[in-house]
Design a protein around this motif. Sequence first.
Motif, mmCIF file in Angstrom:
data_model
loop_
_atom_site.group_PDB
_atom_site.id
_atom_site.type_symbol
_atom_site.label_atom_id
_atom_site.label_comp_id
_atom_site.label_asym_id
_atom_site.label_seq_id
_atom_site.Cartn_x
_atom_site.Cartn_y
_atom_site.Cartn_z
ATOM 1 N N HIS A 1 0.831 -1.207 0.000
ATOM 2 C CA HIS A 1 0.000 0.000 0.000
ATOM 3 C C HIS A 1 0.867 1.260 0.000
ATOM 4 C CE1 HIS A 1 -3.259 -2.736 0.915
ATOM 5 N NE2 HIS A 1 -2.627 -3.125 2.011
ATOM 6 N N GLU A 2 0.276 2.355 -0.491
ATOM 7 C CA GLU A 2 0.967 3.649 -0.504
ATOM 8 C C GLU A 2 0.008 4.721 -0.013
ATOM 9 O OE1 GLU A 2 3.233 6.654 -3.678
ATOM 10 O OE2 GLU A 2 3.121 4.497 -4.098
ATOM 11 N N ALA A 3 0.573 5.721 0.676
ATOM 12 C CA ALA A 3 -0.244 6.811 1.202
ATOM 13 C C ALA A 3 0.537 8.111 1.185
ATOM 14 C CB ALA A 3 -0.709 6.507 2.630
ATOM 15 N N GLY A 4 -0.204 9.214 1.147
ATOM 16 C CA GLY A 4 0.368 10.543 1.297
ATOM 17 C C GLY A 4 -0.214 11.196 2.540
ATOM 18 N N LEU A 5 0.650 11.661 3.434
ATOM 19 C CA LEU A 5 0.207 12.280 4.689
ATOM 20 C C LEU A 5 0.682 13.727 4.716
ATOM 21 C CD1 LEU A 5 1.698 9.241 5.507
ATOM 22 C CD2 LEU A 5 0.158 9.650 7.420
ATOM 23 N N PHE A 6 -0.253 14.649 4.887
ATOM 24 C CA PHE A 6 0.131 16.056 4.920
ATOM 25 C C PHE A 6 0.335 16.480 6.371
ATOM 26 C CE2 PHE A 6 0.656 20.376 3.915
ATOM 27 C CZ PHE A 6 0.927 20.426 2.561
ATOM 28 N N TYR A 7 1.520 17.053 6.605
ATOM 29 C CA TYR A 7 1.939 17.434 7.963
ATOM 30 C C TYR A 7 2.045 18.949 8.059
ATOM 31 C CZ TYR A 7 5.048 17.984 12.014
ATOM 32 O OH TYR A 7 5.616 18.359 13.216
ATOM 33 N N VAL A 8 1.511 19.509 9.134
ATOM 34 C CA VAL A 8 1.567 20.952 9.374
ATOM 35 C C VAL A 8 1.924 21.204 10.836
ATOM 36 C CG1 VAL A 8 0.283 23.127 9.359
ATOM 37 C CG2 VAL A 8 -0.200 21.399 7.608
ATOM 38 N N ARG A 9 2.918 22.055 11.054
ATOM 39 C CA ARG A 9 3.246 22.486 12.420
ATOM 40 C C ARG A 9 3.673 23.932 12.396
ATOM 41 N NH1 ARG A 9 7.809 22.613 16.036
ATOM 42 N NH2 ARG A 9 9.188 21.619 14.515
ATOM 43 N N HIS A 10 3.039 24.761 13.187
ATOM 44 C CA HIS A 10 3.464 26.148 13.326
ATOM 45 C C HIS A 10 4.739 26.182 14.156
ATOM 46 C CE1 HIS A 10 3.435 30.401 14.463
ATOM 47 N NE2 HIS A 10 2.628 30.595 13.428
ATOM 48 N N PRO A 11 5.712 27.033 13.809
ATOM 49 C CA PRO A 11 6.978 27.072 14.560
ATOM 50 C C PRO A 11 6.819 27.346 16.051
ATOM 51 C CG PRO A 11 7.210 28.244 12.485
ATOM 52 C CD PRO A 11 5.753 27.895 12.614
ATOM 53 N N ASP A 12 5.706 27.967 16.443
ATOM 54 C CA ASP A 12 5.501 28.271 17.860
ATOM 55 C C ASP A 12 4.785 27.149 18.613
ATOM 56 O OD1 ASP A 12 6.657 30.742 17.428
ATOM 57 O OD2 ASP A 12 4.737 31.723 17.013
ATOM 58 N N GLU A 13 4.432 26.073 17.905
ATOM 59 C CA GLU A 13 3.704 24.978 18.537
ATOM 60 C C GLU A 13 4.605 23.761 18.696
ATOM 61 O OE1 GLU A 13 0.255 24.414 16.118
ATOM 62 O OE2 GLU A 13 -0.776 26.170 16.937
ATOM 63 N N PRO A 14 4.483 23.046 19.809
ATOM 64 C CA PRO A 14 5.389 21.933 20.070
ATOM 65 C C PRO A 14 5.078 20.674 19.276
ATOM 66 C CG PRO A 14 3.808 22.161 21.857
ATOM 67 C CD PRO A 14 3.577 23.326 20.943
ATOM 68 N N VAL A 15 3.847 20.512 18.828
ATOM 69 C CA VAL A 15 3.432 19.286 18.155
ATOM 70 C C VAL A 15 2.698 19.634 16.865
ATOM 71 C CG1 VAL A 15 2.046 17.175 18.349
ATOM 72 C CG2 VAL A 15 3.226 18.071 20.358
ATOM 73 N N SER B 1 -4.236 15.707 6.345
ATOM 74 C CA SER B 1 -4.759 14.956 5.203
ATOM 75 C C SER B 1 -4.068 13.607 5.142
ATOM 76 C CB SER B 1 -4.519 15.733 3.895
ATOM 77 O OG SER B 1 -4.825 14.947 2.761
ATOM 78 N N LEU B 2 -4.845 12.564 4.887
ATOM 79 C CA LEU B 2 -4.304 11.224 4.663
ATOM 80 C C LEU B 2 -4.989 10.661 3.426
ATOM 81 C CD1 LEU B 2 -2.831 8.564 5.258
ATOM 82 C CD2 LEU B 2 -4.576 8.061 6.979
ATOM 83 N N THR B 3 -4.190 10.329 2.417
ATOM 84 C CA THR B 3 -4.710 9.805 1.159
ATOM 85 C C THR B 3 -4.118 8.434 0.886
ATOM 86 O OG1 THR B 3 -4.746 12.063 0.288
ATOM 87 C CG2 THR B 3 -5.030 10.265 -1.295
ATOM 88 N N ILE B 4 -4.970 7.455 0.642
ATOM 89 C CA ILE B 4 -4.527 6.138 0.214
ATOM 90 C C ILE B 4 -4.454 6.150 -1.315
ATOM 91 C CG2 ILE B 4 -4.954 3.665 0.289
ATOM 92 C CD1 ILE B 4 -4.450 5.021 3.017
ATOM 93 N N LYS B 5 -3.321 5.677 -1.859
ATOM 94 C CA LYS B 5 -3.108 5.683 -3.301
ATOM 95 C C LYS B 5 -3.163 4.247 -3.818
ATOM 96 C CE LYS B 5 0.097 9.570 -2.725
ATOM 97 N NZ LYS B 5 1.435 10.103 -3.086
ATOM 98 N N ARG B 6 -4.022 4.005 -4.783
ATOM 99 C CA ARG B 6 -4.160 2.662 -5.339
ATOM 100 C C ARG B 6 -3.868 2.692 -6.840
ATOM 101 N NH1 ARG B 6 -8.944 0.716 -5.649
ATOM 102 N NH2 ARG B 6 -10.195 2.511 -5.045
#
Length: 363
Positions: A158-172, A177-182
């Motif tokens: 399986h393959e997936a694309g996960l979009f990650y976002v973090r503001h520099p002032d936030e610890p986590v 977005s999570l997309t499964i690619k078929r």
Amino acid sequence: MKLESAIPLRRMAPKPDRPVSFFEFWPGWLFYTPVVAHWILLGLRHGDFSLPTAANPRITTGGLCGESKLSILSQVGLAARDLVAPACGVLAGPHGAEAAEDAMAAAGLRYPVVVKPDIGCNGTGVRLIRDFAALARYMDAFPPGETVVVQHYVDEPHEAGLFYVRHPDEPVGCITSLTIKRPPVVVGDGRSTLRTLILRDERSGLISHLFLERLAAQLDTVPKLGEAVRLVFVGNHCKGSIFQNATDMVTPELTASIDRLAKAMPDFFFGRIDVRFASMAQLRRGLDFRVIEINGAGSEATHVWDPRTRLVDAWRAQFFHYGAAFRIGAANRRRGFASSGVRGMLRHWRNQRRLMAIYPMND
């Protein structure tokens, strides 16, 4: 950039079995016109049209365009190196295949491997290479003097694309977005040619132009009864792969694993991480996946290409993510980082476009 502050990303149209959304293969200028207008408004508001290039300040243009894939992967530190599929780079040119095999040996790589351009996007030029002869053909067709990435083939189903976002002032950070690619697949009946199977398939028949030229040498073959024929290797919707929105499957465990990866890179705050994984159950636990590519400010939250996504929600997702890129860029500007400037941004974009026009065809 907390997840609960994001727009709702999983609002679906009432036809879950729609093979292709009506806007999925619109001309780029048509789909992206509102996105560009929104970008211009954000640029005016922040006083810098290239501000997203500061979203990931240790990456060329923040990963908006013209960045080196190999350079980004090499930034992953020891704390998360185990999550990344090993890769090496080699310059195309005379004896390029021999040099590639030497680089493979030094990196501990064996066939099959995935080869792809170091600078590029949309799956252009990505191939699965199984032996030296195929490697030699690829290297001979590649623009001389440009870098080819040779990467371990992650043989997970399986393959997936996960979009990650973090503001520099936030610890986590968070996964927005999570997309499964078929891959698109047709199944032989023992009588019909591959061409016929493609043309009568519910989805592939609507976008047959994406497959017929590339598979020209195989179109008159007759797959055996029950034989599954994969039509494309690369996991990109514009090359014909099927995308499924799975954003509601994100768990705290998966978020923690992706956050560990992102924080193992210097000043990485925004982008899509493409992975291959063993099962959805294990992925939700944050286990048994390998990173094959990390994309920066130019990447998309690819769940928008699920055929069930409404056009208005696709645009809302684009507005949210590019708005986040501007806000993160502004925060990094306050931290002392500079954007590439519009001229620098355009220079890298033009170079990328030039190269993509002369790369070998993808698998």
